[in-house]
Each structure stands twice: as C-alpha cells, then as structure tokens.
Design a protein around this motif. Structure first.
Motif, PDB file in Angstrom:
ATOM      1  N   ASN A  15       0.850  -1.173   0.000  1.00 57.65           N
ATOM      2  CA  ASN A  15       0.000   0.000   0.000  1.00 57.65           C
ATOM      3  C   ASN A  15       0.898   1.241   0.000  1.00 57.65           C
ATOM      4  N   THR A  16       0.825   2.031  -1.065  1.00 62.50           N
ATOM      5  CA  THR A  16       1.698   3.198  -1.202  1.00 62.50           C
ATOM      6  C   THR A  16       1.261   4.361  -0.311  1.00 62.50           C
ATOM      7  N   LYS A  17       0.054   4.332   0.179  1.00 63.00           N
ATOM      8  CA  LYS A  17      -0.421   5.396   1.066  1.00 63.00           C
ATOM      9  C   LYS A  17       0.062   5.169   2.496  1.00 63.00           C
ATOM     10  N   GLN A  26      -7.110  -5.170   0.361  1.00 61.79           N
ATOM     11  CA  GLN A  26      -7.764  -4.458   1.453  1.00 61.79           C
ATOM     12  C   GLN A  26      -8.014  -2.993   1.131  1.00 61.79           C
ATOM     13  N   SER A  27      -7.187  -2.414   0.280  1.00 57.16           N
ATOM     14  CA  SER A  27      -7.331  -1.002  -0.042  1.00 57.16           C
ATOM     15  C   SER A  27      -7.702  -0.847  -1.515  1.00 57.16           C
ATOM     16  N   ALA A  29      -7.446   0.102  -5.445  1.00 54.99           N
ATOM     17  CA  ALA A  29      -6.384  -0.215  -6.405  1.00 54.99           C
ATOM     18  C   ALA A  29      -5.394   0.928  -6.580  1.00 54.99           C
ATOM     19  N   TYR A  30      -5.841   2.140  -6.459  1.00 52.93           N
ATOM     20  CA  TYR A  30      -4.982   3.307  -6.648  1.00 52.93           C
ATOM     21  C   TYR A  30      -3.752   3.262  -5.750  1.00 52.93           C
ATOM     22  N   TYR A  31      -3.881   2.699  -4.567  1.00 56.60           N
ATOM     23  CA  TYR A  31      -2.793   2.666  -3.589  1.00 56.60           C
ATOM     24  C   TYR A  31      -2.044   1.333  -3.527  1.00 56.60           C
ATOM     25  N   ARG A  32      -2.419   0.374  -4.371  1.00 57.24           N
ATOM     26  CA  ARG A  32      -1.821  -0.964  -4.277  1.00 57.24           C
ATOM     27  C   ARG A  32      -0.775  -1.210  -5.355  1.00 57.24           C
ATOM     28  N   ILE A  33       0.319  -1.859  -4.954  1.00 66.40           N
ATOM     29  CA  ILE A  33       1.313  -2.389  -5.887  1.00 66.40           C
ATOM     30  C   ILE A  33       1.319  -3.893  -5.670  1.00 66.40           C
TER      31      ILE A  33
END
Length: 64
Positions: A15-17, A26-27, A29-33
């Motif tokens: 999670n980049t956030k 869990q989060s 897609a915008y925040y997932r790698i």
C-alpha cells in the motif's frame, strides 16, 4: 482446492499510502502495488519496481 477468498488472501500487496503490506485486496487499487507471492516480496515493492525499470531501460538501449 482453494476457494476464491483463500486464493485472494494468499496474495500480498504493498500500500503506497500507508507504506504497509496487506494480505489480500484491502485497499483501493490506486494505492496498491502487486500482487506479490510473499510478504517479503511485497515489502521490497519499490526495490523490485526499480530493478524492473533498470532492466527495461537496458533492453530499450539495446534497440537504439
């Protein structure tokens, strides 16, 4: 055979956030790698991306 839910839970995402590893989606897609096969791989998400980019840059230079 694993259920879809079990298969999703075995994937790890970075999670980049929050800069934390998540088990399953869990989060948003915008925040997932990812996905990554292991927690250790997900923890190295930025390193892996850098390594892949460097490899692609080298391959692109060979075309020039």
């Amino acid at each position: 055979m694993k259920t879809r839910r079990e298969m999703m839970a075995t994937e790890y995402w970075f999670n980049t956030k929050t800069n934390e590893v998540e088990e399953g989606k869990q989060s948003i897609a915008y925040y997932r790698i990812g996905p990554f096969a292991t927690r250790a791989e997900a923890e190295r998400a930025y390193e892996i991306i850098k390594e892949r980019n460097e490899k692609l840059d080298e391959e692109n230079q060979s075309w020039e």
